[in-house]
Design a protein around this motif. Structure first.
Motif, PDB file in Angstrom:
ATOM      1  N   ALA A 161       0.833  -1.200   0.000  1.00 41.66           N
ATOM      2  CA  ALA A 161       0.000   0.000   0.000  1.00 41.66           C
ATOM      3  C   ALA A 161       0.865   1.246   0.000  1.00 41.66           C
ATOM      4  O   ALA A 161       1.818   1.359   0.757  1.00 41.66           O
ATOM      5  N   THR A 162       0.514   2.164  -0.868  1.00 45.24           N
ATOM      6  CA  THR A 162       1.157   3.474  -0.855  1.00 45.24           C
ATOM      7  C   THR A 162       0.218   4.386  -0.084  1.00 45.24           C
ATOM      8  O   THR A 162      -0.652   5.023  -0.652  1.00 45.24           O
ATOM      9  N   ALA A 163       0.359   4.371   1.240  1.00 43.79           N
ATOM     10  CA  ALA A 163      -0.625   5.002   2.108  1.00 43.79           C
ATOM     11  C   ALA A 163      -0.537   6.511   2.046  1.00 43.79           C
ATOM     12  O   ALA A 163       0.532   7.094   2.119  1.00 43.79           O
ATOM     13  N   ALA A 164      -1.717   7.137   1.946  1.00 46.03           N
ATOM     14  CA  ALA A 164      -1.818   8.596   1.939  1.00 46.03           C
ATOM     15  C   ALA A 164      -0.788   9.195   1.008  1.00 46.03           C
ATOM     16  O   ALA A 164       0.007  10.036   1.387  1.00 46.03           O
ATOM     17  N   ARG A 165      -0.808   8.760  -0.261  1.00 47.00           N
ATOM     18  CA  ARG A 165       0.197   9.207  -1.217  1.00 47.00           C
ATOM     19  C   ARG A 165       0.135  10.713  -1.436  1.00 47.00           C
ATOM     20  O   ARG A 165      -0.919  11.309  -1.419  1.00 47.00           O
ATOM     21  N   ASP A 166       1.303  11.302  -1.685  1.00 41.07           N
ATOM     22  CA  ASP A 166       1.367  12.735  -1.956  1.00 41.07           C
ATOM     23  C   ASP A 166       1.038  12.981  -3.418  1.00 41.07           C
ATOM     24  O   ASP A 166       1.866  13.435  -4.201  1.00 41.07           O
ATOM     25  N   SER A 167      -0.182  12.649  -3.795  1.00 42.87           N
ATOM     26  CA  SER A 167      -0.627  12.831  -5.174  1.00 42.87           C
ATOM     27  C   SER A 167      -2.134  12.974  -5.174  1.00 42.87           C
ATOM     28  O   SER A 167      -2.782  12.864  -4.152  1.00 42.87           O
ATOM     29  N   ASP A 168      -2.673  13.204  -6.361  1.00 39.86           N
ATOM     30  CA  ASP A 168      -4.119  13.286  -6.512  1.00 39.86           C
ATOM     31  C   ASP A 168      -4.618  12.191  -7.443  1.00 39.86           C
ATOM     32  O   ASP A 168      -5.678  12.315  -8.050  1.00 39.86           O
ATOM     33  N   ASP A 169      -3.857  11.116  -7.579  1.00 37.04           N
ATOM     34  CA  ASP A 169      -4.265  10.020  -8.438  1.00 37.04           C
ATOM     35  C   ASP A 169      -5.585   9.432  -7.945  1.00 37.04           C
ATOM     36  O   ASP A 169      -5.840   9.348  -6.738  1.00 37.04           O
ATOM     37  N   GLU A 170      -6.394   8.990  -8.895  1.00 33.54           N
ATOM     38  CA  GLU A 170      -7.664   8.361  -8.546  1.00 33.54           C
ATOM     39  C   GLU A 170      -7.395   6.992  -7.936  1.00 33.54           C
ATOM     40  O   GLU A 170      -6.733   6.149  -8.547  1.00 33.54           O
ATOM     41  N   PRO A 171      -7.860   6.724  -6.715  1.00 32.31           N
ATOM     42  CA  PRO A 171      -7.653   5.399  -6.118  1.00 32.31           C
ATOM     43  C   PRO A 171      -8.398   4.320  -6.904  1.00 32.31           C
ATOM     44  O   PRO A 171      -9.362   4.595  -7.610  1.00 32.31           O
ATOM     45  N   ASP A 208      -6.432   1.439  -0.949  1.00 29.90           N
ATOM     46  CA  ASP A 208      -5.204   1.546  -0.166  1.00 29.90           C
ATOM     47  C   ASP A 208      -5.162   2.893   0.549  1.00 29.90           C
ATOM     48  O   ASP A 208      -5.638   3.905   0.019  1.00 29.90           O
ATOM     49  N   GLY A 209      -4.561   2.921   1.717  1.00 27.11           N
ATOM     50  CA  GLY A 209      -4.431   4.189   2.419  1.00 27.11           C
ATOM     51  C   GLY A 209      -3.843   4.014   3.797  1.00 27.11           C
ATOM     52  O   GLY A 209      -3.222   3.000   4.111  1.00 27.11           O
ATOM     53  N   ARG A 210      -4.042   5.027   4.625  1.00 24.53           N
ATOM     54  CA  ARG A 210      -3.548   5.017   6.002  1.00 24.53           C
ATOM     55  C   ARG A 210      -4.652   5.493   6.928  1.00 24.53           C
ATOM     56  O   ARG A 210      -5.361   6.460   6.622  1.00 24.53           O
ATOM     57  N   VAL A 211      -4.815   4.810   8.064  1.00 22.51           N
ATOM     58  CA  VAL A 211      -5.868   5.156   9.023  1.00 22.51           C
ATOM     59  C   VAL A 211      -5.517   6.482   9.678  1.00 22.51           C
ATOM     60  O   VAL A 211      -4.457   6.631  10.288  1.00 22.51           O
ATOM     61  N   MET A 212      -6.419   7.458   9.543  1.00 22.63           N
ATOM     62  CA  MET A 212      -6.180   8.748  10.179  1.00 22.63           C
ATOM     63  C   MET A 212      -7.031   8.926  11.438  1.00 22.63           C
ATOM     64  O   MET A 212      -6.782   9.819  12.231  1.00 22.63           O
ATOM     65  N   TYR A 213      -8.046   8.055  11.631  1.00 25.50           N
ATOM     66  CA  TYR A 213      -8.827   8.092  12.868  1.00 25.50           C
ATOM     67  C   TYR A 213      -9.501   6.743  13.070  1.00 25.50           C
ATOM     68  O   TYR A 213      -9.986   6.127  12.114  1.00 25.50           O
ATOM     69  N   ALA A 214      -9.526   6.282  14.311  1.00 28.48           N
ATOM     70  CA  ALA A 214     -10.252   5.074  14.681  1.00 28.48           C
ATOM     71  C   ALA A 214     -10.725   5.266  16.115  1.00 28.48           C
ATOM     72  O   ALA A 214      -9.926   5.270  17.039  1.00 28.48           O
ATOM     73  N   GLY A 215     -12.015   5.460  16.286  1.00 27.34           N
ATOM     74  CA  GLY A 215     -12.548   5.716  17.613  1.00 27.34           C
ATOM     75  C   GLY A 215     -14.024   6.050  17.565  1.00 27.34           C
ATOM     76  O   GLY A 215     -14.696   5.829  16.556  1.00 27.34           O
ATOM     77  N   SER A 216     -14.512   6.621  18.664  1.00 31.83           N
ATOM     78  CA  SER A 216     -15.944   6.916  18.768  1.00 31.83           C
ATOM     79  C   SER A 216     -16.175   8.337  19.282  1.00 31.83           C
ATOM     80  O   SER A 216     -17.127   8.590  20.011  1.00 31.83           O
ATOM     81  N   GLY A 217     -15.310   9.265  18.900  1.00 32.10           N
ATOM     82  CA  GLY A 217     -15.389  10.617  19.429  1.00 32.10           C
ATOM     83  C   GLY A 217     -16.262  11.576  18.644  1.00 32.10           C
ATOM     84  O   GLY A 217     -16.353  12.744  19.012  1.00 32.10           O
ATOM     85  N   ARG A 252      -4.691  -1.959   3.099  1.00 35.93           N
ATOM     86  CA  ARG A 252      -4.826  -2.227   1.682  1.00 35.93           C
ATOM     87  C   ARG A 252      -6.293  -2.347   1.295  1.00 35.93           C
ATOM     88  O   ARG A 252      -7.147  -2.667   2.119  1.00 35.93           O
ATOM     89  N   LYS A 253      -6.555  -2.106   0.054  1.00 38.34           N
ATOM     90  CA  LYS A 253      -7.901  -2.281  -0.486  1.00 38.34           C
ATOM     91  C   LYS A 253      -8.377  -3.704  -0.203  1.00 38.34           C
ATOM     92  O   LYS A 253      -7.663  -4.674  -0.456  1.00 38.34           O
ATOM     93  N   GLY A 254      -9.600  -3.825   0.340  1.00 32.38           N
ATOM     94  CA  GLY A 254     -10.172  -5.115   0.644  1.00 32.38           C
ATOM     95  C   GLY A 254      -9.787  -5.676   1.987  1.00 32.38           C
ATOM     96  O   GLY A 254     -10.284  -6.733   2.387  1.00 32.38           O
ATOM     97  N   GLN A 255      -8.931  -4.987   2.740  1.00 32.04           N
ATOM     98  CA  GLN A 255      -8.541  -5.455   4.063  1.00 32.04           C
ATOM     99  C   GLN A 255      -9.685  -5.256   5.044  1.00 32.04           C
ATOM    100  O   GLN A 255     -10.363  -4.231   5.047  1.00 32.04           O
ATOM    101  N   LYS A 256      -9.889  -6.224   5.908  1.00 33.26           N
ATOM    102  CA  LYS A 256     -10.919  -6.115   6.938  1.00 33.26           C
ATOM    103  C   LYS A 256     -10.457  -5.136   8.004  1.00 33.26           C
ATOM    104  O   LYS A 256      -9.428  -5.340   8.652  1.00 33.26           O
ATOM    105  N   ILE A 257     -11.212  -4.043   8.189  1.00 31.61           N
ATOM    106  CA  ILE A 257     -10.809  -2.998   9.120  1.00 31.61           C
ATOM    107  C   ILE A 257     -11.742  -2.901  10.325  1.00 31.61           C
ATOM    108  O   ILE A 257     -11.407  -2.277  11.328  1.00 31.61           O
TER     109      ILE A 257
END
Length: 290
Positions: A161-171, A208-217, A252-257
């Motif tokens: 995974a190229t998480a939170a890529r510094d681009s604007d490419d369409e995922p 694909d990406g990077r988790v920026m928040y996980a919680g219940s706030g 990654r795309k399709g990963q159980k989160i």
């Protein structure tokens, strides 16, 4: 003379309207924290009565800045601007991220970035992967504790995974759950897609990406995961019963989160949002045909 005296008396009894009392967000409960490094930011409190200039007041109204309103939380502000709330803490030098004040002005774009030069190209479907995703849970995944790293679900090996890529490419988008859509996108009433399903049903990362928040706030979303995919796109997955990823984890795309649930909802469901530069867009225009 009696009339004049009566009017004067009533004027003297008039009072100045009171400022709204500080509002505190409800505490997080019911789920083990998945990001123990920091507490989720709480709701904005009303400005103090003494007329002290609020932080950032000199930037009010400027592009790239946001003026805090009553009921705001740092998480909500970050989501609406397509940013990580931890970045807002850093960019604004917030010593106490749990306390933001009505009227306070926050930087919502990275330092050194020209907010007027943000890409505004239209949303297109682009090239998307049309092979079906294997949404079946991996053996033992259902018992994974909240905050544990999630197993990878795609049927075929995926590139790193190229998480939170510094681009604007369409995922390359994929469906977040196997259940059918129960409520479509509506810009005013429903800022994403709703899926009805069974408690414990796997919730999958849509790209694909990077988790920026996980919680219940964030009120109204229950146990939620937010994934940032690149400079433009992020996705949100709400009302889960269990979270299987933690902040700053690459996925990654399709990963159980997560596992579908009914947190902060009256039925088991997944509420799924796609946001481009913080603005909700219709996920059905991006997701591949089933």
């Amino acid at each position: 003379m009696l009339t004049v005296a009566l009017i004067a008396g009533l004027s003297a009894c008039s009072v100045t309207p009171r400022r709204a009392a500080p509002v505190e967000d409800r505490p997080i409960s019911g789920v083990r924290p998945v990001a123990p490094s920091a507490s989720a930011p709480t709701q904005a409190a009303s400005a103090p009565t003494d007329a002290k200039p609020l932080p950032g007041a000199e930037n009010a109204g400027k592009p790239g800045y946001y003026t805090v309103k009553s009921g705001d939380t740092l998480i909500r502000i970050a989501l609406d601007n397509g940013q990580n709330w931890r970045d807002l803490v850093k960019w604004n030098g917030l010593d106490k991220p749990n306390v933001i004040e009505v009227g306070q002005v926050l930087r919502v774009v990275p330092p050194g970035v020209d907010p007027t030069a943000v890409a505004t190209r239209p949303v297109t479907t682009g090239k998307v992967e049309t092979r079906p995703l294997d949404g079946k849970p991996v053996a033992g995944a259902a018992s994974a504790p909240a905050g544990a790293s999630a197993p990878i679900a795609p049927a075929t090996p995926a590139p790193a995974a190229t998480a939170a890529r510094d681009s604007d490419d369409e995922p390359a988008w994929g469906w977040p759950v196997g259940s059918p859509v129960s409520a479509g996108f509506d810009e005013q009433r429903n800022k994403g897609l709703d899926f009805n399903g069974k408690a414990g049903e796997p919730v999958l990362a849509a790209a694909d990406g990077r988790v920026m928040y996980a919680g219940s706030g964030l009120r109204g979303y229950g146990n939620m995961v937010i994934i940032k995919h690149n400079n433009s796109y992020l996705t949100a997955y709400a009302h889960n019963q269990t979270l299987l990823v933690k902040e700053d984890q690459a996925v990654r795309k399709g990963q159980k989160i997560a596992e579908m649930g009914s947190s902060d909802a009256d039925q088991v469901m997944l509420h799924f949002e796609v946001r481009k530069q913080g603005k909700p867009i219709d996920p059905s225009k991006l997701l591949p045909a089933r």
